[in-house]
Structure formats: structure tokens, C-alpha cells
Design a protein around this motif. Structure first.
Motif, PDB file in Angstrom:
ATOM      1  N   VAL A 160      43.712  40.838  39.605  1.00 24.26           N
ATOM      2  CA  VAL A 160      44.068  39.502  39.143  1.00 24.26           C
ATOM      3  C   VAL A 160      44.288  39.549  37.639  1.00 24.26           C
ATOM      4  N   GLU A 161      45.345  38.933  37.161  1.00 26.69           N
ATOM      5  CA  GLU A 161      45.579  38.853  35.722  1.00 26.69           C
ATOM      6  C   GLU A 161      44.852  37.627  35.180  1.00 26.69           C
ATOM      7  N   LEU A 162      43.877  37.870  34.295  1.00 24.79           N
ATOM      8  CA  LEU A 162      43.141  36.776  33.673  1.00 24.79           C
ATOM      9  C   LEU A 162      43.642  36.588  32.246  1.00 24.79           C
ATOM     10  N   VAL A 163      44.115  35.384  31.968  1.00 24.53           N
ATOM     11  CA  VAL A 163      44.691  35.021  30.680  1.00 24.53           C
ATOM     12  C   VAL A 163      43.695  34.125  29.950  1.00 24.53           C
ATOM     13  N   SER A 164      43.812  34.054  28.641  1.00 19.98           N
ATOM     14  CA  SER A 164      42.926  33.198  27.859  1.00 19.98           C
ATOM     15  C   SER A 164      42.929  31.771  28.410  1.00 19.98           C
ATOM     16  N   GLY A 165      41.741  31.242  28.644  1.00 25.75           N
ATOM     17  CA  GLY A 165      41.598  29.899  29.202  1.00 25.75           C
ATOM     18  C   GLY A 165      41.387  29.864  30.689  1.00 25.75           C
ATOM     19  N   ASP A 166      41.514  31.014  31.368  1.00 26.61           N
ATOM     20  CA  ASP A 166      41.358  31.055  32.821  1.00 26.61           C
ATOM     21  C   ASP A 166      39.890  30.969  33.232  1.00 26.61           C
ATOM     22  N   LEU A 167      39.695  30.394  34.414  1.00 26.79           N
ATOM     23  CA  LEU A 167      38.386  30.302  35.059  1.00 26.79           C
ATOM     24  C   LEU A 167      38.406  31.133  36.330  1.00 26.79           C
ATOM     25  N   PHE A 168      37.319  31.873  36.559  1.00 23.05           N
ATOM     26  CA  PHE A 168      37.142  32.589  37.825  1.00 23.05           C
ATOM     27  C   PHE A 168      35.710  32.352  38.277  1.00 23.05           C
ATOM     28  N   VAL A 169      35.546  31.876  39.503  1.00 19.73           N
ATOM     29  CA  VAL A 169      34.220  31.613  40.068  1.00 19.73           C
ATOM     30  C   VAL A 169      34.098  32.401  41.365  1.00 19.73           C
ATOM     31  N   PHE A 170      32.975  33.105  41.537  1.00 21.80           N
ATOM     32  CA  PHE A 170      32.775  33.767  42.831  1.00 21.80           C
ATOM     33  C   PHE A 170      31.357  33.526  43.338  1.00 21.80           C
ATOM     34  N   GLY A 171      31.312  33.105  44.593  1.00 23.36           N
ATOM     35  CA  GLY A 171      30.057  32.805  45.258  1.00 23.36           C
ATOM     36  C   GLY A 171      30.249  32.945  46.751  1.00 23.36           C
ATOM     37  N   GLY A 172      29.306  32.392  47.521  1.00 25.66           N
ATOM     38  CA  GLY A 172      29.427  32.443  48.972  1.00 25.66           C
ATOM     39  C   GLY A 172      29.534  33.868  49.478  1.00 25.66           C
ATOM     40  N   ALA A 173      30.501  34.102  50.373  1.00 21.89           N
ATOM     41  CA  ALA A 173      30.676  35.427  50.980  1.00 21.89           C
ATOM     42  C   ALA A 173      31.072  36.488  49.962  1.00 21.89           C
ATOM     43  N   SER A 174      31.577  36.071  48.785  1.00 23.05           N
ATOM     44  CA  SER A 174      32.027  37.014  47.766  1.00 23.05           C
ATOM     45  C   SER A 174      31.056  37.164  46.604  1.00 23.05           C
ATOM     46  N   ARG A 175      29.874  36.560  46.717  1.00 20.78           N
ATOM     47  CA  ARG A 175      28.953  36.560  45.585  1.00 20.78           C
ATOM     48  C   ARG A 175      28.599  37.963  45.122  1.00 20.78           C
ATOM     49  N   PHE A 176      28.447  38.902  46.041  1.00 16.36           N
ATOM     50  CA  PHE A 176      28.029  40.247  45.666  1.00 16.36           C
ATOM     51  C   PHE A 176      29.168  41.262  45.795  1.00 16.36           C
ATOM     52  N   ALA A 177      30.383  40.786  45.621  1.00 12.30           N
ATOM     53  CA  ALA A 177      31.533  41.687  45.635  1.00 12.30           C
ATOM     54  C   ALA A 177      31.546  42.549  44.373  1.00 12.30           C
ATOM     55  N   TYR A 178      31.965  43.792  44.522  1.00 10.10           N
ATOM     56  CA  TYR A 178      32.182  44.650  43.360  1.00 10.10           C
ATOM     57  C   TYR A 178      33.371  44.126  42.557  1.00 10.10           C
ATOM     58  N   HIS A 179      33.280  44.244  41.245  1.00  2.47           N
ATOM     59  CA  HIS A 179      34.347  43.763  40.380  1.00  2.47           C
ATOM     60  C   HIS A 179      34.282  44.513  39.051  1.00  2.47           C
ATOM     61  N   GLY A 180      35.391  44.525  38.324  1.00  2.00           N
ATOM     62  CA  GLY A 180      35.431  45.208  37.045  1.00  2.00           C
ATOM     63  C   GLY A 180      36.694  44.860  36.281  1.00  2.00           C
ATOM     64  N   VAL A 181      36.792  45.402  35.085  1.00  2.00           N
ATOM     65  CA  VAL A 181      37.945  45.169  34.208  1.00  2.00           C
ATOM     66  C   VAL A 181      38.488  46.544  33.792  1.00  2.00           C
TER      67      VAL A 181
END
Length: 208
Positions: A160-181
């Protein structure tokens, strides 16, 4: 609008919601100023040293409950301001339609120096004792945010491309998903923001 076409709100995975352009320009500038002020406090930005000896390329500071790899303590070095808690509650309501009493008591502020190649490997946010959502706010340079699955650091994942001002929320079934930059695009911050590199603010409930 960014570029030729507007970027659309997206559900990246169950419980993982991307809201482009959620923070207006004035609010972004206020948050950048706050991040600078926190860095002048008793615990400045630092490269965290992991138990195995590795050193994170991002520079970080914590608000609210103190975190050390990989646990929270009961001490507080820098208070988590009420206005930031309220912003996190608004973010969860934006993502899910209601905030369900969301009450974060810890936050991380991560600074990515794009010129130095700062990045973050795939990991889970699993030191908390609750499955309350994680709120992520992006400021400055655009990044590639890799959002994966709950079982492995590898595929399947979505970039996902995150630009200045963007919001990303993860919870529920995705709360413990692996993620990185894996990548930050240097020099892509809005000109009026006064920021080189990328700042990321993440809010969370520790469950303590």
C-alpha cells in the motif's frame, strides 16, 4: 486529489482500512511540530537496539507506557496527550464507523530518514495484552507499506502506498498481521510541511 485520479478508501484485509488524505495539511503541520517537541524532551529519538544485537534503522520515541523490546513497563517517560488519544478515537471511528471505547495508552513515533535508507522489516505488533486496533498516521515522505498475513512474514501480502496525511487502522482479524515498510521515497513530502523523511505515529492499547 493526488495526481490525475483521487485515491480511494480501501479495505486492504478484514479489519484493515486505509483512508487516504485523512489529515488536512494544517493538522499535519501541527503533528510534525509536536513530534519535534517530543524529541526535545527527556527521551529523545534513538535507534532501538534489539535483544539479538541488531539496531533498527528508524529512530523512535515512545509516549505513554514505556516499551522496551519486547515488553511494556508501567513507567511513563513522556505523557500521551489527551488530544492525541482523542485523535486516535476519531481514527478508529473513521475506519469502523464507531470507536467502541478505544482508549490508547501508548504510542510510538518513528522517524524514517529516507536518505539513510531507513526501513522496517516485517513484524507483528503483539506485545500488547489486547486485540484493540492499531492506529497509524503518516507524515512526510511517501512509503511502501507492506501488509501481510497473520501466519508468516512472507506472501501473501499487499503493498500500500502511504502518503502524508494518510490513516491506516488494523484490528479484528488483521490485528496481528505481519507488516513493514520496505521502502521510503525520499523527497516526496509536501513542500509546505517542513519535513525531510517520514514520520509515523502509531497508537495502541497495551491492555495493562
Amino acid at each position: 486529489m493526488d495526481g490525475l485520479f483521487p485515491r480511494e478508501r480501501a479495505v486492504v484485509a478484514p479489519g484493515a482500512v486505509h483512508v487516504p488524505g485523512w489529515l488536512p495539511a494544517a493538522r499535519q503541520r501541527e503533528l510534525v511540530a509536536a513530534c519535534r517537541e517530543w524529541g526535545r524532551g527527556p527521551v529523545p529519538y534513538r535507534h532501538i537496539v534489539l535483544p539479538g544485537g541488531g539496531v533498527m534503522s528508524v529512530q523512535s520515541l515512545g509516549l505513554g507506557r514505556r516499551w522496551e523490546p519486547y515488553r511494556y513497563g508501567r513507567d511513563v517517560d513522556v505523557e500521551l496527550p489527551d488530544w492525541l488519544v482523542a485523535l486516535g478515537r476519531r481514527a478508529v471511528a473513521e475506519a469502523y464507523g464507531e470507536h467502541s471505547g478505544y482508549a490508547p495508552d501508548a504510542a510510538f513515533v518513528n522517524y524514517y530518514d529516507a536518505g539513510a535508507g531507513a526501513s522496517m522489516g516485517m513484524h507483528q505488533d503483539k506485545d500488547e495484552r489486547t486485540d484493540a486496533p492499531v492506529v497509524s498516521l503518516s507524515l512526510g515522505d511517501t512509503c511502501v507499506f507492506r501488509f501481510g498475513n497473520t501466519e508468516t512474514r512472507g506472501k501473501p501480502y499487499t503493498d500500500v502506498e502511504l502518503v502524508s496525511g494518510d490513516l491506516f487502522v488494523f484490528g479484528g482479524a488483521s490485528r496481528f498481521a505481519y507488516h513493514g515498510v520496505p521502502k521510503v521515497h525520499a523527497g516526496t513530502a509536501p513542500p509546505g510541511l517542513g519535513l525531510r523523511g517520514r514520520l509515523n505515529i502509531t497508537l495502541r492499547e497495551t491492555g495493562m
